[in-house]
Design a protein around this motif. Structure first.
Motif, PDB file in Angstrom:
ATOM      1  N   GLU A  98      28.443  31.323  43.645  1.00 37.69           N
ATOM      2  CA  GLU A  98      29.226  30.876  42.475  1.00 37.69           C
ATOM      3  C   GLU A  98      30.663  30.556  42.865  1.00 37.69           C
ATOM      4  OE1 GLU A  98      28.806  30.493  38.927  1.00 37.69           O
ATOM      5  OE2 GLU A  98      26.744  30.278  39.624  1.00 37.69           O
ATOM      6  N   LEU A  99      31.260  31.395  43.695  1.00 34.54           N
ATOM      7  CA  LEU A  99      32.664  31.216  44.061  1.00 34.54           C
ATOM      8  C   LEU A  99      32.875  30.070  45.051  1.00 34.54           C
ATOM      9  CD1 LEU A  99      33.841  34.922  44.192  1.00 34.54           C
ATOM     10  CD2 LEU A  99      34.434  33.188  42.489  1.00 34.54           C
ATOM     11  N   LEU A 100      31.796  29.564  45.660  1.00 39.07           N
ATOM     12  CA  LEU A 100      31.931  28.388  46.513  1.00 39.07           C
ATOM     13  C   LEU A 100      32.382  27.175  45.693  1.00 39.07           C
ATOM     14  CD1 LEU A 100      28.834  28.570  48.891  1.00 39.07           C
ATOM     15  CD2 LEU A 100      31.240  28.904  49.499  1.00 39.07           C
ATOM     16  N   GLU A 101      32.088  27.189  44.392  1.00 42.07           N
ATOM     17  CA  GLU A 101      32.495  26.092  43.502  1.00 42.07           C
ATOM     18  C   GLU A 101      33.991  26.126  43.213  1.00 42.07           C
ATOM     19  OE1 GLU A 101      30.148  26.468  39.966  1.00 42.07           O
ATOM     20  OE2 GLU A 101      28.268  26.142  41.039  1.00 42.07           O
ATOM     21  N   GLU A 124      33.278  34.105  33.086  1.00 42.24           N
ATOM     22  CA  GLU A 124      32.467  32.960  33.521  1.00 42.24           C
ATOM     23  C   GLU A 124      31.307  33.438  34.391  1.00 42.24           C
ATOM     24  OE1 GLU A 124      34.932  29.063  34.428  1.00 42.24           O
ATOM     25  OE2 GLU A 124      35.969  30.839  35.247  1.00 42.24           O
ATOM     26  N   MET A 125      31.613  34.300  35.345  1.00 43.21           N
ATOM     27  CA  MET A 125      30.569  34.797  36.235  1.00 43.21           C
ATOM     28  C   MET A 125      29.570  35.653  35.468  1.00 43.21           C
ATOM     29  SD  MET A 125      32.370  35.571  39.888  1.00 43.21           S
ATOM     30  CE  MET A 125      33.847  36.355  39.261  1.00 43.21           C
ATOM     31  N   ILE A 146      36.920  38.157  48.897  1.00 37.28           N
ATOM     32  CA  ILE A 146      37.450  37.478  47.718  1.00 37.28           C
ATOM     33  C   ILE A 146      38.837  38.026  47.406  1.00 37.28           C
ATOM     34  CG2 ILE A 146      35.158  37.037  46.729  1.00 37.28           C
ATOM     35  CD1 ILE A 146      35.811  39.254  44.667  1.00 37.28           C
ATOM     36  N   GLU A 147      39.566  37.272  46.619  1.00 32.10           N
ATOM     37  CA  GLU A 147      40.897  37.685  46.180  1.00 32.10           C
ATOM     38  C   GLU A 147      40.903  37.675  44.658  1.00 32.10           C
ATOM     39  OE1 GLU A 147      45.346  35.753  46.163  1.00 32.10           O
ATOM     40  OE2 GLU A 147      44.044  35.304  47.875  1.00 32.10           O
ATOM     41  N   ARG A 148      41.510  38.670  44.096  1.00 30.54           N
ATOM     42  CA  ARG A 148      41.670  38.785  42.644  1.00 30.54           C
ATOM     43  C   ARG A 148      43.083  38.320  42.322  1.00 30.54           C
ATOM     44  NH1 ARG A 148      43.501  43.115  39.185  1.00 30.54           N
ATOM     45  NH2 ARG A 148      42.360  43.095  37.218  1.00 30.54           N
ATOM     46  N   ARG A 149      43.183  37.242  41.557  1.00 25.76           N
ATOM     47  CA  ARG A 149      44.493  36.696  41.203  1.00 25.76           C
ATOM     48  C   ARG A 149      44.785  36.955  39.728  1.00 25.76           C
ATOM     49  NH1 ARG A 149      44.548  30.890  44.343  1.00 25.76           N
ATOM     50  NH2 ARG A 149      44.587  31.774  46.449  1.00 25.76           N
ATOM     51  N   VAL A 150      45.958  37.543  39.488  1.00 29.94           N
ATOM     52  CA  VAL A 150      46.376  37.862  38.122  1.00 29.94           C
ATOM     53  C   VAL A 150      47.515  36.922  37.744  1.00 29.94           C
ATOM     54  CG1 VAL A 150      47.275  39.658  36.593  1.00 29.94           C
ATOM     55  CG2 VAL A 150      45.738  40.276  38.477  1.00 29.94           C
ATOM     56  N   GLU A 191      41.525  35.653  37.823  1.00 31.21           N
ATOM     57  CA  GLU A 191      40.518  34.816  38.471  1.00 31.21           C
ATOM     58  C   GLU A 191      40.161  35.405  39.832  1.00 31.21           C
ATOM     59  OE1 GLU A 191      41.574  30.432  36.668  1.00 31.21           O
ATOM     60  OE2 GLU A 191      42.168  30.871  38.717  1.00 31.21           O
ATOM     61  N   TYR A 192      38.961  35.099  40.265  1.00 33.30           N
ATOM     62  CA  TYR A 192      38.482  35.521  41.580  1.00 33.30           C
ATOM     63  C   TYR A 192      38.256  34.267  42.410  1.00 33.30           C
ATOM     64  CZ  TYR A 192      37.844  39.997  39.355  1.00 33.30           C
ATOM     65  OH  TYR A 192      38.074  41.170  38.686  1.00 33.30           O
ATOM     66  N   ILE A 193      38.686  34.325  43.667  1.00 31.43           N
ATOM     67  CA  ILE A 193      38.573  33.175  44.555  1.00 31.43           C
ATOM     68  C   ILE A 193      38.224  33.667  45.957  1.00 31.43           C
ATOM     69  CG2 ILE A 193      41.047  33.163  45.113  1.00 31.43           C
ATOM     70  CD1 ILE A 193      40.839  30.039  45.012  1.00 31.43           C
ATOM     71  N   LEU A 194      37.514  32.844  46.711  1.00 29.87           N
ATOM     72  CA  LEU A 194      37.187  33.202  48.083  1.00 29.87           C
ATOM     73  C   LEU A 194      38.439  33.146  48.956  1.00 29.87           C
ATOM     74  CD1 LEU A 194      33.901  31.160  48.602  1.00 29.87           C
ATOM     75  CD2 LEU A 194      34.090  33.638  48.361  1.00 29.87           C
TER      76      LEU A 194
END
Length: 111
Positions: free
Chosen positions: A26-29, A36-37, A61-65, A74-77
């Motif tokens: 999912e996070l590859l997108e 959302e997840m 992954i990184e958790r961005r606030v 948001e979570y991002i690779l």
């Protein structure tokens, strides 16, 4: 006989945990919010949260606030996570060629 690599074993233990592969897929997108997840994956919020924390701890992954109202998370690779893209895509290609519809049905009907 070749000795097993402890790094390989750690990686396999990490990626064999239920839902980790789908979360990474999912996070590859791109970046995703928790909600959302949660709506896109057939996993409980508690388990999703647990897996996200584990992947964050592993720096995959990184958790961005974002300081907005309401607060946006948001979570991002990370680069480490993004490096898994070819591996994930190869597993997808392999599964499309080798996992049959019957196997999926059999898996869903197991008690």
């Amino acid at each position: 006989m070749k000795e097993l690599c402890p790094r390989f074993e750690k990686a396999m233990q990490l990626f064999s945990k239920r839902w980790v592969g789908l979360i990474l897929f999912e996070l590859l997108e791109g970046s995703k919010r928790f909600s959302e997840m949660e709506s896109e994956l057939p996993v409980s919020g508690r388990l999703l949260s647990e897996r996200l924390k584990m992947l964050e701890k592993e720096e995959i992954i990184e958790r961005r606030v974002y300081s907005e109202f309401p607060v946006r998370i948001e979570y991002i690779l990370t680069d480490k996570g993004r490096a898994l893209e070819p591996v994930i895509k190869e597993i997808q290609t392999w599964s499309e060629g080798w996992i049959t519809e019957q196997e999926l049905e059999d898996e869903n009907t197991k008690p």
